[in-house]
Design a protein around this motif. Sequence first.
Motif, PDB file in Angstrom:
ATOM      1  N   PRO A 260     -10.118  -0.683   4.402  1.00  0.00           N
ATOM      2  CA  PRO A 260      -8.887  -0.807   4.588  1.00  0.00           C
ATOM      3  C   PRO A 260      -7.965  -1.111   3.015  1.00  0.00           C
ATOM      4  CG  PRO A 260      -9.998  -2.887   5.189  1.00  0.00           C
ATOM      5  CD  PRO A 260     -11.039  -1.625   4.661  1.00  0.00           C
ATOM      6  N   PHE A 261      -7.807  -0.225   2.433  1.00  0.00           N
ATOM      7  CA  PHE A 261      -7.315  -0.514   1.093  1.00  0.00           C
ATOM      8  C   PHE A 261      -5.770   0.430   0.860  1.00  0.00           C
ATOM      9  CE2 PHE A 261      -6.630   1.142  -3.445  1.00  0.00           C
ATOM     10  CZ  PHE A 261      -6.663  -0.118  -3.932  1.00  0.00           C
ATOM     11  N   ASN A 262      -4.866  -0.413   0.326  1.00  0.00           N
ATOM     12  CA  ASN A 262      -3.637   0.350   0.315  1.00  0.00           C
ATOM     13  C   ASN A 262      -3.585   0.571  -1.438  1.00  0.00           C
ATOM     14  OD1 ASN A 262      -0.830   0.804  -0.141  1.00  0.00           O
ATOM     15  ND2 ASN A 262      -0.241  -0.952   0.945  1.00  0.00           N
TER      16      ASN A 262
ATOM     17  N   PRO B 247      -2.160  -2.794  -4.265  1.00  0.00           N
ATOM     18  CA  PRO B 247      -3.676  -3.414  -3.875  1.00  0.00           C
ATOM     19  C   PRO B 247      -3.726  -4.847  -3.487  1.00  0.00           C
ATOM     20  CG  PRO B 247      -3.784  -1.849  -5.876  1.00  0.00           C
ATOM     21  CD  PRO B 247      -1.996  -1.847  -5.224  1.00  0.00           C
TER      22      PRO B 247
ATOM     23  N   ASP C 153      -1.871  -6.327  -1.437  1.00  0.00           N
ATOM     24  CA  ASP C 153      -1.440  -6.552   0.005  1.00  0.00           C
ATOM     25  C   ASP C 153      -2.706  -5.778   0.774  1.00  0.00           C
ATOM     26  OD1 ASP C 153      -0.003  -7.368   1.979  1.00  0.00           O
ATOM     27  OD2 ASP C 153       0.939  -5.255   2.253  1.00  0.00           O
ATOM     28  N   SER C 154      -3.978  -5.398   0.257  1.00  0.00           N
ATOM     29  CA  SER C 154      -4.712  -4.893   0.869  1.00  0.00           C
ATOM     30  C   SER C 154      -5.808  -6.086   1.449  1.00  0.00           C
ATOM     31  CB  SER C 154      -5.478  -4.020  -0.107  1.00  0.00           C
ATOM     32  OG  SER C 154      -4.884  -2.692  -0.269  1.00  0.00           O
ATOM     33  N   GLU C 155      -6.747  -5.473   2.378  1.00  0.00           N
ATOM     34  CA  GLU C 155      -7.565  -6.338   2.929  1.00  0.00           C
ATOM     35  C   GLU C 155      -8.724  -6.509   2.086  1.00  0.00           C
ATOM     36  OE1 GLU C 155      -8.179  -6.171   7.184  1.00  0.00           O
ATOM     37  OE2 GLU C 155      -6.115  -5.059   7.453  1.00  0.00           O
TER      38      GLU C 155
END
Length: 87
Positions: free
Chosen positions: A54-56, A60, A62-64
Amino acid sequence: MQVRDKVVEIIAEQALMEPGDVRMDMTLADLGIDSLGLVESIFAIEEAFDISVPFNANDPADSEFDISSVRTMVAAVEKLVREQTDA
C-alpha cells in the motif's frame, strides 16, 4: 531466504551496493535511491513476496508503507507477508 534478507537484497540492487553494506538504519537518501528506484524496489518486493504494497508514490508520507529506513521497510514487508499467510 528470510524476508529481511530478500528485502535488503532488493534494496542493495537498487542502490548498486552489496547486501552486506546495507545497514538497517540507512535511509533511501543514504543509499542514493531516488523516487524511481523506490518504485522499482516496491515492484520487486511485490513480485518477490506476491504481496500488494500500500504505497502512494505521489505522496509517500501519506502511505501505510513506511519508507523512512531499511528497518521500517523490512518490518512493513514482514507485516504484509504475515497478513497474507494469515488470510
